[in-house]
Design a protein around this motif. Sequence first.
Motif, PDB file in Angstrom:
ATOM      1  N   PRO A 198     -11.132  15.951 -14.181  1.00 18.58           N
ATOM      2  CA  PRO A 198      -9.866  16.045 -13.433  1.00 18.58           C
ATOM      3  C   PRO A 198      -8.784  16.749 -14.251  1.00 18.58           C
ATOM      4  O   PRO A 198      -8.713  16.609 -15.477  1.00 18.58           O
ATOM      5  N   LEU A 199      -7.942  17.502 -13.558  1.00 15.44           N
ATOM      6  CA  LEU A 199      -6.735  18.089 -14.139  1.00 15.44           C
ATOM      7  C   LEU A 199      -5.571  17.211 -13.698  1.00 15.44           C
ATOM      8  O   LEU A 199      -5.132  17.261 -12.546  1.00 15.44           O
TER       9      LEU A 199
ATOM     10  N   PRO B  49      -1.142  17.714 -20.071  1.00 10.83           N
ATOM     11  CA  PRO B  49      -1.472  17.704 -21.507  1.00 10.83           C
ATOM     12  C   PRO B  49      -2.742  18.473 -21.847  1.00 10.83           C
ATOM     13  O   PRO B  49      -2.894  18.926 -22.989  1.00 10.83           O
ATOM     14  N   LEU B  50      -3.669  18.605 -20.898  1.00 11.69           N
ATOM     15  CA  LEU B  50      -4.951  19.248 -21.183  1.00 11.69           C
ATOM     16  C   LEU B  50      -5.284  20.170 -20.019  1.00 11.69           C
ATOM     17  O   LEU B  50      -5.853  19.746 -19.014  1.00 11.69           O
ATOM     18  N   ALA B  51      -4.915  21.457 -20.177  1.00 10.95           N
ATOM     19  CA  ALA B  51      -5.132  22.428 -19.110  1.00 10.95           C
ATOM     20  C   ALA B  51      -6.551  22.980 -19.093  1.00 10.95           C
ATOM     21  O   ALA B  51      -6.948  23.629 -18.127  1.00 10.95           O
ATOM     22  N   ASN B  52      -7.320  22.721 -20.161  1.00 10.25           N
ATOM     23  CA  ASN B  52      -8.692  23.230 -20.258  1.00 10.25           C
ATOM     24  C   ASN B  52      -9.598  22.125 -20.805  1.00 10.25           C
ATOM     25  O   ASN B  52     -10.119  22.231 -21.924  1.00 10.25           O
ATOM     26  N   PRO B  53      -9.812  21.049 -20.068  1.00 12.45           N
ATOM     27  CA  PRO B  53     -10.580  19.909 -20.616  1.00 12.45           C
ATOM     28  C   PRO B  53     -12.040  20.239 -20.893  1.00 12.45           C
ATOM     29  O   PRO B  53     -12.611  19.703 -21.853  1.00 12.45           O
ATOM     30  N   ASP B  54     -12.668  21.096 -20.100  1.00 17.42           N
ATOM     31  CA  ASP B  54     -14.071  21.450 -20.365  1.00 17.42           C
ATOM     32  C   ASP B  54     -14.214  22.162 -21.704  1.00 17.42           C
ATOM     33  O   ASP B  54     -15.067  21.808 -22.532  1.00 17.42           O
ATOM     34  N   GLY B  55     -13.387  23.169 -21.905  1.00 11.06           N
ATOM     35  CA  GLY B  55     -13.453  23.895 -23.171  1.00 11.06           C
ATOM     36  C   GLY B  55     -13.047  23.041 -24.351  1.00 11.06           C
ATOM     37  O   GLY B  55     -13.598  23.166 -25.448  1.00 11.06           O
TER      38      GLY B  55
ATOM     39  N   SER C 117      -1.558  21.442 -29.701  1.00 11.60           N
ATOM     40  CA  SER C 117      -0.594  21.357 -28.598  1.00 11.60           C
ATOM     41  C   SER C 117      -0.843  20.156 -27.683  1.00 11.60           C
ATOM     42  O   SER C 117       0.120  19.478 -27.290  1.00 11.60           O
ATOM     43  N   PRO C 118      -2.100  19.796 -27.312  1.00 14.90           N
ATOM     44  CA  PRO C 118      -2.262  18.545 -26.544  1.00 14.90           C
ATOM     45  C   PRO C 118      -1.824  17.310 -27.311  1.00 14.90           C
ATOM     46  O   PRO C 118      -1.227  16.397 -26.726  1.00 14.90           O
TER      47      PRO C 118
END
Length: 633
Positions: free
Chosen positions: A362-363, A436-442, A391-392
């Motif tokens: 989820p985003l 806080p986390l725009a790219n959780p998969d990466g 940054s996160p």
Amino acid sequence: MHRLPWKWAWLPLLLLITAKLEQVGGKTYLDWARTDTQLTRLPFFGGGVGHLLRYLHPLSMSPPSERGKISELRSELDANYVSYRGAQLWKLNFNATRGSSMEEREEDDEAAEERQVLASPDAQFNEVVALFALTFVALIGSLLGQKLLLWRSVSVPEISGISGLPLALLTLNGSELYESTLEGLQWLSPMDLRRFDFLSPGSSYQINRRYRNGSQVQRYYGFQLWKVHETRLEQPELRAFWRHFGSEVWNINQDGIDILIEQRNVADARKFMDKVGYSYNIMIDDIESAIDESYVEVPAVEHPLDSVRNNSLPWMEVPGSTMNWRRYHDQADIKQFLQTLLETYSENVELIQIGVTRNKRPLEVIRVSNGNPDNWAVFVDAGLQARDWLSPAALTYAISKLTYLWGRPKGRAKGEGQRQSRAEKAMRRIDWYFLPLANPDGYQYSRHTDRLWTKNRGYDSVSGCYGVNLDRNFDYGWDGTGSTSNPCKNLYRGAHSFSEPESRAVRSFLSGMREYLGAYVSLGGYGQTITYPWGDADYVTENQRDLKQTARRAVLALRRLNQAEYSSGTSYRQKLARPGNSADWVQDRIGPQLVFNMFLKDQGRYGYLLPPHYIVESGEEVFEFLRTIAQQL
């Protein structure tokens, strides 16, 4: 007749070889140590077991008349040997006994001194440690799979009252003893003994066992990060250097160009630089070691601004959450932290799922607001680049501080300064939206498989490569210079603009906030720079004056905060041009009052591999920047 176990059959042969080495040719220890063979430079092979023991504890095995000769021997064998003969280490004990009354001070000196020794555990511990002799450290392993043990041989003389000491006092500082012993043995070996350290929690063995224990983990042994002191990458020599020796350009800023060099190219790269005459610095001499350091957890006693030490940062203690900002946390910890804030501050906090990734993560956007419909909105995202862990972490710290200060009673603000009180009031008149986390998969892939991974995890069926650079996937200037159409490269912009679910989710959410979005901020690493549009060319926006003024105020505020030196300007002039980035698209299509990129620490010393010691400091800088934006709005 009992036979010796086969695994000890080598022991008599080794003792025989050792005895022969002491007799061959009538050579002395110094003659053997001066030979060119690396094997005979080691004390064990050059002088026997006794010689090794004299190295480990030279004063315990020889009479006083021979100790001077042994020191001379050590100075001959080791050019870095420094003698501390006659030096003393004193410790002053400042404990509860210093608060004695005037009557105690007038007592007899001997009685007072004896009472202080008996009352102070520190003094008793110092007496024990001073009389303990650390003579030998060995790692005993078995070929049958038994556990390795740390053997310490100590001599405990008779001390009055030693039996009354608690057991915990005798085992105090065991980890420090182990680390200091390992460090003391370093000069005996030509190789780095820390690579064999598997007992410390921060050792490479423990880190890889917990986080990077798969066979698919990408390793970077011998890779280096160079800073070339040039800012014009279009020069033919630099282009040739990057093409032939550089694996990737990490950053281009006012200080130079940060280039990742593979191990196989290090020697040739040095020759090339000597030939062309460019100056450079090796910022990280081993990327793999720097990666290990980014996984460690800072001990509480070493944390720079820890609430455990001075209770000055109560927002670092979030009940029910595993977030402590002493290390970089994974996606599950961040998600659980947001859920904890929702339960703790339910009146002001709301969680909004704006989309899902290709791997169905989820985003989640957290909204902090007082519910006033007339408030301006500020949207802040972090972690578009997967390898950017800072940054996160810094944004979650700022969120924790904001929610804590938001919910505390107003009376507690007295005495903290009029400026801070006005700033906090201004922040309460804003609807804050944080991703806080725009790219959780990466991000998760970077934590467990490839630490330097920067894209998301989208799959390209034609090339068989994974990932799109999300900061090159927005519509404005999408196919400009600075990105690539090769799916296997880190700067791959995607098959078309907004091809990825992460960028589409941000686009849809921001498009719905067009009427009341006051500011957009995208956090990233690294460079210590505050930039604003445009990034594709040296153009001027309609709100350039407000952007420039706000950025300068933020730079001054950060300098007052912790002497942090940030620069400001357009992305193009700061050498941080990125076609298809989110900030330029927001400025072009949404048009809020303020649009910024904030690139956090540092300026190239660690790059994307910043140790966790800087999380709290960077979180304070993010909070100060957001406070400046709130005041400007």
